[in-house]
Enzyme design. Structure first.
Site, short mmCIF file in Angstrom:
data_model
loop_
_atom_site.label_atom_id
_atom_site.label_comp_id
_atom_site.label_asym_id
_atom_site.label_seq_id
_atom_site.Cartn_x
_atom_site.Cartn_y
_atom_site.Cartn_z
N SER A 103 43.53 27.21 41.89
CA SER A 103 43.75 28.41 42.71
C SER A 103 44.01 27.97 44.15
CB SER A 103 42.53 29.32 42.66
OG SER A 103 42.29 29.75 41.35
N ARG A 152 39.94 19.35 34.41
CA ARG A 152 41.34 18.96 34.65
C ARG A 152 41.49 17.46 34.81
NH1 ARG A 152 41.50 23.33 39.25
NH2 ARG A 152 39.37 22.60 39.18
#
Ligand code: ADP
Length: 159
Positions: A128, A90
């Site tokens: 998450s 990311r």
């Protein structure tokens, strides 16, 4: 048969994970999404719940299989006859840990190649952990996770 493993905690699966799965499945004949037992991370969802949420979402995609694994990833990859491990990148902050893991896995088994895939920009800030935090604080998570995951998170944090 070109087979890849996409390992992780998936606690729970997010749209970022699904984006990586979509990209990976176009490159391989089969992608095994492998949920790590990972007890030391003290997941919010049990292994069975994490598997169920993946089955409900990614499990319906052609050439994607959902599995669980315990122990060394390279051993699981070998047992599944997979030559590649998929990881999502990311931001630069992911890099150091992922780089270390990839090289260690190569040391353990030189036959397993790690492949990094970048998600759509809008998912680069998604994890998450942050989704759980927003859900815990009562925020709207509907654009970050599939509907069944949002439901499961809201249930977890309902008073
Ligand atoms: P782990 O406990 O192994 O970090 P995660 O379930 O958090 O497992 O993540 C599994 C993999 O998916 C990791 O490679 C992680 O970088 C990647 N990932 C997680 N969220 C995203 C996202 N939003 N976009 C791209 N990759 C992601």
């Amino acid at each position: 048969m070109r087979r890849a493993i996409y390992p992780g905690s998936f606690d729970p699966v997010t749209n970022g994970h699904l984006d990586v799965i979509e990209r990976a499945r176009k490159l391989f004949d089969e992608v095994i999404v492998a949920v790590a037992h990972n007890d030391e991370k003290q997941p919010l969802f049990s292994l069975e719940e994490r598997l169920d949420l993946l089955r409900e979402t990614a499990g319906r995609i052609a050439n994607v299989r959902i599995a669980e694994f315990e122990g060394l990833l390279v051993d699981f990859a070998k047992a599944q006859n997979a030559g590649a491990v998929i990881r999502g990148l990311r931001a630069v902050s992911d890099f150091e840990f992922e780089f270390q893991m990839a090289l260690m896995n190569r040391k353990l088994d030189a036959a397993v190649e790690t492949i990094f895939l970048m998600p759509k920009e809008e998912y680069t800030y998604l994890s998450s952990r942050i989704v759980k935090e927003i859900a815990r604080l009562g925020g709207d998570i509907s654009s970050f996770v599939p509907a069944c995951v949002a439901k499961a998170l809201n249930r977890q944090f309902a008073q």
